[in-house]
Design a protein around this motif. Structure first.
Motif, PDB file in Angstrom:
ATOM      1  N   ARG A 152      -4.000  -9.517   4.889  1.00 58.37           N
ATOM      2  CA  ARG A 152      -4.764  -9.510   6.132  1.00 58.37           C
ATOM      3  C   ARG A 152      -4.810 -10.905   6.750  1.00 58.37           C
ATOM      4  O   ARG A 152      -4.667 -11.077   7.953  1.00 58.37           O
ATOM      5  CB  ARG A 152      -6.173  -9.001   5.853  1.00 58.37           C
ATOM      6  CG  ARG A 152      -7.023  -8.883   7.095  1.00 58.37           C
ATOM      7  CD  ARG A 152      -8.281  -8.106   6.818  1.00 58.37           C
ATOM      8  NE  ARG A 152      -8.024  -6.674   6.804  1.00 58.37           N
ATOM      9  CZ  ARG A 152      -8.604  -5.824   5.976  1.00 58.37           C
ATOM     10  NH1 ARG A 152      -9.447  -6.262   5.076  1.00 58.37           N
ATOM     11  NH2 ARG A 152      -8.335  -4.544   6.051  1.00 58.37           N
ATOM     12  N   ALA A 170      -4.623  -8.526  10.935  1.00 61.81           N
ATOM     13  CA  ALA A 170      -5.229  -7.219  10.708  1.00 61.81           C
ATOM     14  C   ALA A 170      -4.598  -6.141  11.584  1.00 61.81           C
ATOM     15  O   ALA A 170      -4.888  -4.968  11.448  1.00 61.81           O
ATOM     16  CB  ALA A 170      -6.724  -7.299  10.976  1.00 61.81           C
ATOM     17  N   GLU A 171      -3.725  -6.527  12.505  1.00 61.99           N
ATOM     18  CA  GLU A 171      -3.124  -5.530  13.390  1.00 61.99           C
ATOM     19  C   GLU A 171      -2.323  -4.518  12.596  1.00 61.99           C
ATOM     20  O   GLU A 171      -1.783  -4.825  11.540  1.00 61.99           O
ATOM     21  CB  GLU A 171      -2.145  -6.176  14.387  1.00 61.99           C
ATOM     22  CG  GLU A 171      -2.723  -7.177  15.323  1.00 61.99           C
ATOM     23  CD  GLU A 171      -2.543  -8.585  14.834  1.00 61.99           C
ATOM     24  OE1 GLU A 171      -2.866  -8.823  13.647  1.00 61.99           O
ATOM     25  OE2 GLU A 171      -2.095  -9.427  15.615  1.00 61.99           O
ATOM     26  N   LEU A 172      -2.223  -3.305  13.153  1.00 61.49           N
ATOM     27  CA  LEU A 172      -1.325  -2.323  12.577  1.00 61.49           C
ATOM     28  C   LEU A 172       0.090  -2.764  12.919  1.00 61.49           C
ATOM     29  O   LEU A 172       0.352  -3.236  14.020  1.00 61.49           O
ATOM     30  CB  LEU A 172      -1.594  -0.950  13.188  1.00 61.49           C
ATOM     31  CG  LEU A 172      -2.994  -0.397  12.976  1.00 61.49           C
ATOM     32  CD1 LEU A 172      -3.238   0.767  13.916  1.00 61.49           C
ATOM     33  CD2 LEU A 172      -3.166   0.049  11.557  1.00 61.49           C
ATOM     34  N   SER A 217       1.395   4.448   9.420  1.00 58.47           N
ATOM     35  CA  SER A 217       1.163   3.131   9.996  1.00 58.47           C
ATOM     36  C   SER A 217       1.029   2.114   8.875  1.00 58.47           C
ATOM     37  O   SER A 217       0.647   2.435   7.765  1.00 58.47           O
ATOM     38  CB  SER A 217      -0.089   3.144  10.860  1.00 58.47           C
ATOM     39  OG  SER A 217      -1.184   3.536  10.084  1.00 58.47           O
ATOM     40  N   ALA A 253      -0.835  -0.975   7.485  1.00 51.73           N
ATOM     41  CA  ALA A 253      -2.086  -1.718   7.618  1.00 51.73           C
ATOM     42  C   ALA A 253      -2.481  -2.254   6.247  1.00 51.73           C
ATOM     43  O   ALA A 253      -2.078  -1.693   5.223  1.00 51.73           O
ATOM     44  CB  ALA A 253      -3.188  -0.805   8.163  1.00 51.73           C
ATOM     45  N   ASP A 269      -5.039  -1.987   4.455  1.00 48.89           N
ATOM     46  CA  ASP A 269      -5.767  -1.111   3.535  1.00 48.89           C
ATOM     47  C   ASP A 269      -5.093   0.237   3.329  1.00 48.89           C
ATOM     48  O   ASP A 269      -5.706   1.186   2.862  1.00 48.89           O
ATOM     49  CB  ASP A 269      -7.213  -0.927   4.000  1.00 48.89           C
ATOM     50  CG  ASP A 269      -7.279  -0.575   5.473  1.00 48.89           C
ATOM     51  OD1 ASP A 269      -6.206  -0.364   6.061  1.00 48.89           O
ATOM     52  OD2 ASP A 269      -8.376  -0.500   6.030  1.00 48.89           O
ATOM     53  N   ASN A 272      -5.529   5.018  -0.073  1.00 52.84           N
ATOM     54  CA  ASN A 272      -5.300   6.460  -0.169  1.00 52.84           C
ATOM     55  C   ASN A 272      -4.200   6.788  -1.171  1.00 52.84           C
ATOM     56  O   ASN A 272      -4.281   7.759  -1.902  1.00 52.84           O
ATOM     57  CB  ASN A 272      -4.914   7.032   1.195  1.00 52.84           C
ATOM     58  CG  ASN A 272      -6.126   7.191   2.075  1.00 52.84           C
ATOM     59  OD1 ASN A 272      -7.211   7.476   1.585  1.00 52.84           O
ATOM     60  ND2 ASN A 272      -5.955   6.981   3.378  1.00 52.84           N
TER      61      ASN A 272
END
Lengths: 289, 415
Positions: free
Chosen positions: A110, A115-117, A212, A214, A216, A220
């Motif tokens: 990050r 932090a952008e996608l 996407s 990112a 984080d 998942n």
């Protein structure tokens, strides 16, 4: 009919992504017994590695895959030799340590990449869809399916048919005894961890074009991967394959009949029930521990 | 502000000049003097710079600071400088509430500008209502709120959909598939959509909500294939927008026949997915970066000068920008000694200002804004082409879908 076929493919496709992500974890968890909570972050590193190679050097996706595998494997090797190595006899501490590493990796990305996608391009020749039996099948998903099968075969080959694999199996069965026979078990573990991490990185590189990118995104994946491994049975490659197939088509099927939110909840419920009555998973590992 | 002799004298002097209420003025805790002391007006800036929604909130933060600097460069407000007190609530509603408390109580900010998600707005609401302070919320949201301590400068459902749905029905057909993320905003928007569709004789062939952060749309796409809608009405938010667009295109669908019509896809999301995936789809919003107006040209130019050639402006950063100028215009009307959050609110009600999207006005009753909804079609270069703009500004009706209920000066009526 074509809807059924399309849905079948969707299930297969979800399963292949699950398997792809879980494969590295199955090896690390199955062979070494390390609960690696940073697995999702290795997936994320793979995705960012691809983005970086693509945006900085203009590399197309296919060569990226190979590079990313080695980059993330190297990162895994570093993590193993600086942290995980010292915790083999303290499984609970490994959980905490790898979780911490995961958070650090997330924040490091990050801070450095922002932090952008981010977005990763699909190769031109894979961006369309192929018409099979009247259903448009995205070619990139077919590509993932094929590559997952190839990686599975490769993993099977490495474990069952190479000298390294033989040593790994020996160490997995009984580390002390294997060491007595002159196997450098520390090295075997390092390489295994690196291989598993590399596979996770590859998974990240492969899913980046359809999802996407990112910092984080790994969270998942790690949940899904553990679910697959636990359902399949720890240490069983065939179990991992079958359980990702079941979970993938199950999720897709319920999502189609009801909706995605319910699919997620029901699949979790099924897993909980299964683990309650069959804690060892679907396929039991015959080895002695 | 500590009560030193010096401050005391100064306060007394200011109160004397203002001379409105006289003596008690300086002793009451909420006195106007404290809100604008030492020639500065403190405002809180409360956008997440880290965490999941940082992507969008950073741009709102940027636009807010840019507006503050513009105001200060032009001499401030009645000779007083605006001072920004920046806090990072880290995309976490509980932290939002903590930081809001700090900004209001410790820093004595006369207003706080912040929030992207409804969850974070709901979390800070009690702080502003209890402390009689004022919160400025620049995001489009689901409506159904009537706080007297919030200025709402983003669109509510009736503004985004009133022209959009009939236009979609006319150009593409009456069968809609509603897909959204699983939380309050998409559900309220879809309520409005269903009412409008019913009036037009349209039909909802599917309604579905995916978990936040969902990125696997295979089954959803198969349902599109099965139900064959004319329009996919999307209120999916965040990362999921990107996954949905990419997988939609890979599945072989074409926006010419079955476009996605969104209320949430902006230039920011398109930059993250790559223009080719968004091209051809539609969004309804009061502002697009590609909107042609003198004010917008200046806004975009300054924004890019400051934050880089590649940076994009979009509907929430535009609202974050113009609401700060609304604040300026309101405070300009108030005497130095009379500045309180409530006075600022009362001065803002009914105010008009030229925003990049056009001339906007704050509704005197419900504190939402009259806005200029536009329909934009995404292009491969990542920009929207404005296809249609409403012929007049549209009145905000936060309770549009709930007949008999309305947000008035005295709060919610008819609930």
């Amino acid at each position: 009919m074509d809807i059924f076929f399309g849905q079948l493919f969707t299930g297969l496709s979800i399963a292949s992504i699950l398997l792809l992500v879980a494969l590295g974890l199955a090896i690390i968890y199955g062979a070494m017994g390390v609960i690696n909570l940073a697995h999702g972050e290795f997936v994320m590193l793979g995705a960012y590695g691809t983005w970086f190679l693509q945006s900085q050097f203009g590399l197309p996706l296919i060569p990226c895959l190979l590079l990313v595998f080695f980059m993330v494997a190297a990162a895994g090797w570093v993590v193993e030799s600086t942290v995980v190595r010292f915790l083999y006899h303290r499984p609970l501490d490994t959980i905490l340590a790898t979780w911490g590493i995961g958070i650090m990796l997330q924040q490091a990305v990050r801070l450095s990449a922002g932090a952008e996608l981010r977005y990763v391009q699909t190769p031109e020749f894979l961006s369309g869809s192929i018409d099979i039996a009247g259903v448009g099948i995205p070619s990139y998903r077919l590509f993932i399916l094929a590559l997952t099968a190839a990686l599975l075969a490769l993993t099977w080959f490495v474990i069952q048919r190479t000298e390294f694999g033989m040593k790994l199996r020996a160490v997995t069965q009984n580390r002390e005894m294997a060491s007595c026979y002159g196997i450098n078990s520390a090295r075997v573990y390092s390489l295994t961890f690196a291989f598993g991490s590399g596979l996770a990185g590859l998974a990240g590189a492969l899913v980046a074009p359809i999802k996407s990118v990112a910092p984080d995104m790994g969270t998942n994946f790690v949940v899904d991967a553990f679910m697959v491994v636990v359902v399949g049975g720890v240490g069983s490659l065939i179990g991992t394959v079958v359980s990702s197939g079941l979970l993938g088509s199950g999720t897709a099927g319920i999502a189609f009949l009801l909706n995605d939110t319910l699919a997620k909840a029901l699949v979790f419920l099924a897993v909980v029930v299964l683990v309650r009555f069959r804690p060892q998973g679907l396929f039991v590992d015959q080895r002695r521990r | 502000m500590t009560f030193t002799r010096r401050n005391f004298l100064k306060s007394t002097a200011v109160a004397g000049v203002a001379g409105s209420v006289g003596f008690p003025h300086i002793w009451i805790k909420d006195s106007g003097v404290a809100w604008a002391a030492n020639g500065e007006i403190k405002v809180g800036v409360l956008f997440s710079l880290t965490g999941t929604t940082a992507v969008v909130e950073k741009s709102m933060h940027n636009a807010t600071l840019m507006a503050i600097d513009e105001i200060n460069a032009a001499g401030g407000i009645n000779g007083m400088k605006l001072t920004a007190v920046v806090e990072d609530p880290a995309s976490d509603p509980a932290t939002f509430a903590d930081k809001a408390n700090k900004l209001v109580l410790n820093d004595k900010c006369v207003s706080v500008f912040g929030s992207y998600t409804s969850a974070s707005r709901k979390a800070v609401l009690p702080v502003f209502e209890k402390r009689k302070n004022l919160y400025w919320y620049p995001t489009l949201y689901e409506g159904r709120e009537c706080s007297k301590n919030v200025m709402y400068t983003g669109a509510v459902p009736n503004q985004q959909q009133k022209d959009f749905i009939p236009w979609l029905v006319k150009n593409f057909g009456k069968k809609f598939y509603l897909i959204g993320s699983n939380y309050i905003y998409p559900k309220e928007e879809n309520n409005v959509c269903k009412i409008l569709l019913k009036e037009l004789g349209g039909e909802v062939v599917g309604e579905e909500y995916v978990p936040l952060g969902h990125s696997e749309f295979g089954s959803v796409l198969n349902k599109f294939r099965e139900t064959k809608p004319d329009v996919i009405f999307s209120t999916v938010v965040g990362d999921s927008v990107i996954a949905l667009h990419k997988q939609y295109k890979a599945a072989g669908f074409s926006p010419d026949k079955m476009p996605m019509a969104s209320l949430t896809t902006s230039e920011v999301e398109i930059a993250a997915m790559g223009g080719e995936y968004a091209a051809g789809h539609f969004t309804s919003a009061p502002y697009f970066m590609g909107h042609q107006s003198k004010e917008n040209e200046v806004f975009v130019e300054n924004y890019r000068k400051r934050f880089g050639k590649e940076s994009v402006t979009h509907f929430v950063s535009e609202a974050a920008y113009f609401q700060m100028h609304l604040f300026r215009k309101a405070v300009e009307k108030i005497g130095k000694g009379d500045i309180t959050p409530i006075a600022v609110r009362d001065a803002t009600a009914g105010l008009e200002i030229m925003a990049p999207q056009g001339k906007v006005k704050v509704d005197g009753d419900n504190l939402h804004c009259y806005l200029w909804p536009k329909i934009g079609q995404a292009q491969a270069d990542g920009q929207f082409k404005v296809i249609q703009q409403s012929s007049d500004w549209v009145k905000p009706e936060p309770y549009w879908a709930y007949p008999g209920q309305s947000c008035t000066k005295d709060g919610l009526k008819g609930a």
